[in-house]
Scaffold this motif. Structure first.
Motif, PDB file in Angstrom:
ATOM      1  N   ARG A   1      -2.797  12.066  -2.850  1.00  0.00           N
ATOM      2  CA  ARG A   1      -1.669  11.945  -3.774  1.00  0.00           C
ATOM      3  C   ARG A   1      -0.670  10.897  -3.300  1.00  0.00           C
ATOM      4  NH1 ARG A   1       1.071  17.477  -4.302  1.00  0.00           N
ATOM      5  NH2 ARG A   1       2.221  16.386  -5.966  1.00  0.00           N
TER       6      ARG A   1
ATOM      7  N   ARG B   1       0.653   8.269  -6.093  1.00  0.00           N
ATOM      8  CA  ARG B   1      -0.204   8.083  -7.266  1.00  0.00           C
ATOM      9  C   ARG B   1       0.536   8.310  -8.583  1.00  0.00           C
ATOM     10  NH1 ARG B   1      -5.719   7.606  -6.669  1.00  0.00           N
ATOM     11  NH2 ARG B   1      -5.987   8.218  -8.844  1.00  0.00           N
ATOM     12  N   ASP B   2       1.301   9.359  -8.651  1.00  0.00           N
ATOM     13  CA  ASP B   2       1.978   9.703  -9.900  1.00  0.00           C
ATOM     14  C   ASP B   2       3.486   9.737  -9.655  1.00  0.00           C
ATOM     15  OD1 ASP B   2      -0.456  10.157 -11.376  1.00  0.00           O
ATOM     16  OD2 ASP B   2      -0.665  12.010 -10.211  1.00  0.00           O
TER      17      ASP B   2
ATOM     18  N   ARG C   1      -2.146  -0.822  -5.345  1.00  0.00           N
ATOM     19  CA  ARG C   1      -1.707  -0.784  -6.743  1.00  0.00           C
ATOM     20  C   ARG C   1      -2.903  -0.787  -7.679  1.00  0.00           C
ATOM     21  NH1 ARG C   1       3.479  -4.933  -5.970  1.00  0.00           N
ATOM     22  NH2 ARG C   1       4.960  -3.297  -5.302  1.00  0.00           N
TER      23      ARG C   1
ATOM     24  N   GLN D   1      -8.573   9.288  -1.972  1.00  0.00           N
ATOM     25  CA  GLN D   1      -7.711   9.360  -3.149  1.00  0.00           C
ATOM     26  C   GLN D   1      -6.623  10.426  -2.962  1.00  0.00           C
ATOM     27  OE1 GLN D   1      -9.910   9.608  -6.856  1.00  0.00           O
ATOM     28  NE2 GLN D   1     -11.294   7.950  -6.282  1.00  0.00           N
TER      29      GLN D   1
ATOM     30  N   LEU E   1      -5.591   0.668  -7.079  1.00  0.00           N
ATOM     31  CA  LEU E   1      -6.114   2.030  -7.011  1.00  0.00           C
ATOM     32  C   LEU E   1      -5.219   3.036  -7.740  1.00  0.00           C
ATOM     33  CD1 LEU E   1      -7.282   2.164  -3.265  1.00  0.00           C
ATOM     34  CD2 LEU E   1      -8.721   1.988  -5.306  1.00  0.00           C
ATOM     35  N   GLY E   2      -4.117   2.561  -8.297  1.00  0.00           N
ATOM     36  CA  GLY E   2      -3.262   3.426  -9.106  1.00  0.00           C
ATOM     37  C   GLY E   2      -2.019   3.946  -8.416  1.00  0.00           C
ATOM     38  N   TYR E   3      -1.632   3.325  -7.297  1.00  0.00           N
ATOM     39  CA  TYR E   3      -0.460   3.794  -6.568  1.00  0.00           C
ATOM     40  C   TYR E   3       0.763   2.937  -6.856  1.00  0.00           C
ATOM     41  CZ  TYR E   3      -3.590   6.691  -3.774  1.00  0.00           C
ATOM     42  OH  TYR E   3      -4.505   7.628  -3.366  1.00  0.00           O
ATOM     43  N   SER E   4       1.905   3.594  -6.965  1.00  0.00           N
ATOM     44  CA  SER E   4       3.177   2.886  -6.877  1.00  0.00           C
ATOM     45  C   SER E   4       3.429   2.659  -5.392  1.00  0.00           C
ATOM     46  CB  SER E   4       4.313   3.710  -7.478  1.00  0.00           C
ATOM     47  OG  SER E   4       4.104   3.944  -8.847  1.00  0.00           O
TER      48      SER E   4
ATOM     49  N   ASP F   1      -9.123   4.665  -0.588  1.00  0.00           N
ATOM     50  CA  ASP F   1     -10.028   4.572  -1.732  1.00  0.00           C
ATOM     51  C   ASP F   1     -10.971   5.779  -1.791  1.00  0.00           C
ATOM     52  OD1 ASP F   1     -11.355   3.614  -3.923  1.00  0.00           O
ATOM     53  OD2 ASP F   1     -12.215   1.861  -2.919  1.00  0.00           O
TER      54      ASP F   1
END
Length: 369
Positions: free
Chosen positions: A132, A187-188, A156, A130, A158-161, A127
């Motif tokens: 990649r 993340r992306d 997830r 952050q 926090l934006g992670y696959s 967190d």
């Protein structure tokens, strides 16, 4: 695929081709650096690491350039005291293996085991940093716990696959049957676990021990013990691939009473390795045959520290700091660097937007001729 080259005990012999280190790495609960070593081979450069055990921290610094985070007195910082926000925007991969004893099948698996809470520190670091991508390693039982489920859920958020599952080290070229759980997050973009080639041939104990004298030299970690006469008699009763039941059947007069009174149980205790198979899991007390399948395939002795390090795929030029017991603990607790290399290549491909390989080249031809 390419055949392994180089002298036994070298990086080349493992089938590794180190890549240029273009991506950055922050390693937590780093231990001696088995995970970091494999990831650096795959193209990641260590920025810093957190490891509270002094001997393991000294080993990490000796091999990676003084990256352990320390306080003003030079003592290794525990996770709870690290402010990770200074690393935000600088880290491509955050990796680590929180202590697993609280989840292990070998322990009591107490829900209030304080070691179980350290995984929260890993999530806190994700967190705050952050990165990649992140990689968390643990024992397979964590996948069936609330902690494992929360790790996936929070990452997830926090934006992670995220993907999680068990990898078997022997399927990726490691001469050891070692199952570990891995959580991978990106993340992306999409993320997956690396997959071995169907029909993979395994690296064997014979290939791992190639070039080592049969008798310990007491140099370069090839250290022997001084067994009693009774211990030597016990070792001699166990054939290749055998175990304590061979001792019980052949020489009950020198079999420990606790074993005679327990006619069933583990078939690995006081076991002898097979030359032409992978070893079983190497743990922290591999120098004690009563703890597992740790007898040399042909010699009447337990395996040496060097042999255990070979089974973990540490190259011979990796330097360990500490006492014999401390070094053994570092070896047994490590992620096999070769397995970390495979996962690192997989994540490097995902981060660099290249097609994610199904199998890593050079790792699957390491079998006896």
């Amino acid at each position: 695929m390419n055949e392994a080259q180089g002298r036994p005990g070298s990086v080349e012999y493992l089938g590794v081709t180190p890549r240029s280190q273009r991506l950055t790495l922050l390693d937590l609960f780093a231990g001696a650096g088995g995970l970091s070593l494999g990831l650096t081979w795959a193209g990641f450069r260590s920025l810093a690491a957190v490891e509270v055990d002094p001997a393991a921290a000294a080993t990490y610094d000796a091999n990676f350039g003084g990256h352990i985070l320390r306080d003003s007195r030079g003592r290794p910082l525990p996770m709870e005291q690290v402010d990770f926000t200074s690393f935000r925007g600088r880290v491509d991969l955050l990796s680590g293996g929180p202590p697993c004893q609280g989840f292990s099948l070998l322990g009591t698996r107490l829900e209030d085991d304080p070691r179980n809470r350290l995984w929260r520190e890993f999530i806190r670091a994700v967190d705050e940093v952050q990165p990649r991508a992140f990689l968390m390693e643990n024992v397979p039982p964590i996948l069936k716990t609330q902690e494992g489920a929360f790790t996936i859920e929070h990452a997830r958020e926090l934006g992670y696959s995220v993907v999680a599952g068990v990898l078997s080290a022997e399927q990726f070229g490691v001469p050891q049957k070692r199952k570990r759980a891995f959580f991978l997050g990106v993340r992306d973009g999409a993320v997956s676990l690396p997959r071995p080639l169907p029909g993979t041939k395994f690296m064997t104990v014979r290939r791992a021990f190639a070039g080592l004298p049969l008798q310990p030299t007491n140099e370069d970690l090839h250290m022997g013990r001084t067994p009693t006469g009774t211990s030597l008699e016990r070792y001699a009763t166990v054939p290749e691939g055998g175990n304590r039941f061979d001792l019980m059947a052949k020489r009950p007069d020198i079999t420990p009473r606790c074993w005679l009174e327990k006619a069933t149980g583990s078939t690995d205790v006081f076991g002898r390795l097979h030359w032409d198979q992978p070893a079983l899991t190497i743990r922290t007390e591999f120098y004690k045959p009563e703890k597992g399948r740790y007898l040399h395939p042909s010699e009447h002795r337990p395996i040496t520290h060097r042999e255990a390090a070979r089974l973990q795929t540490f190259p011979d030029d990796f330097h360990f700091e500490g006492s014999k017991i401390e070094v053994a603990r570092q070896i047994g607790n490590a992620v096999p660097p070769l397995l970390a290399y495979v996962i690192g290549l997989h994540l490097e491909s995902a981060l660099e937007r290249r097609s994610v390989p199904t199998v890593q080249p050079t790792l699957f031809e390491l079998v006896p001729g």
